[in-house]
Design a protein around this motif. Sequence first.
Motif, PDB file in Angstrom:
ATOM      1  N   LEU A  49     -64.512  36.948  40.647  1.00 58.97           N
ATOM      2  CA  LEU A  49     -65.941  36.791  40.881  1.00 58.97           C
ATOM      3  C   LEU A  49     -66.275  37.423  42.229  1.00 58.97           C
ATOM      4  O   LEU A  49     -65.553  37.221  43.214  1.00 58.97           O
TER       5      LEU A  49
ATOM      6  N   GLN B  74     -61.136  34.118  36.619  1.00 58.09           N
ATOM      7  CA  GLN B  74     -61.532  35.527  36.581  1.00 58.09           C
ATOM      8  C   GLN B  74     -61.941  35.960  37.982  1.00 58.09           C
ATOM      9  O   GLN B  74     -62.157  35.116  38.861  1.00 58.09           O
TER      10      GLN B  74
ATOM     11  N   GLU C 111     -69.933  38.356  37.966  1.00 59.92           N
ATOM     12  CA  GLU C 111     -68.709  38.658  37.233  1.00 59.92           C
ATOM     13  C   GLU C 111     -68.388  40.146  37.232  1.00 59.92           C
ATOM     14  O   GLU C 111     -67.324  40.548  36.761  1.00 59.92           O
TER      15      GLU C 111
END
Length: 208
Positions: free
Chosen positions: A165, A163, A184
């Motif tokens: 970051l 993902q 996040e």
Amino acid sequence: MKKNITALALAAVVFAACNNGAQKSGDQQQDSAVTAGDAMKHETPADENVTEIKPQFTEVDAKVAASLKPVIDHYIHVKNGLAAGNAAETAAGAKAMGEALGKVDQSAMTPEQQKLYAENEEDLKEHAGHISKNEGNIAHQREHFVQMSEDVYELVKGFGSGQALYHDHCPMYDNNKGAMWLSETREIKNPYFGDKMLTCGVVKEVIK
């Protein structure tokens, strides 16, 4: 010219917010205020300066990635607990992170990957242990979160995280020495000062 004026205006808003928050939190050592000029020595002034970086290892075995994901997830758990000023939740996240570190699958790592992981593993376990055992001392938890963040940053730069970051920086923590963390979300939620200066900080990089 207009672009430069906009960038400076954004910087003024960010650092004014940091300074206002610092004036309200004189009861803690790390809450000492800095001037806007001092803060700008440490920070880039606008969102346009965020650097996008790719993980070092272009090929990571699926088993390795799957076993590292809970470590990253629980780091985020710790970060969010600190931002919320919740020492008990922070301790719970750190305990879970320590357990996840014990389950990381190194068998399919390349020698270079094993080296990077080994350079950070013991430090992470130590800081997770300190944070998990100090449920009643959020200041101490934050002290260990500084190095925990540096270690996780190295792992994410190496292995990725599945993902995006964001690498954020707070210029004022620890008497203006500053500290970084990973998030996040692009929105700044400062884990070092919590609600005293929740939006103080700047996004430096995005790793994806």
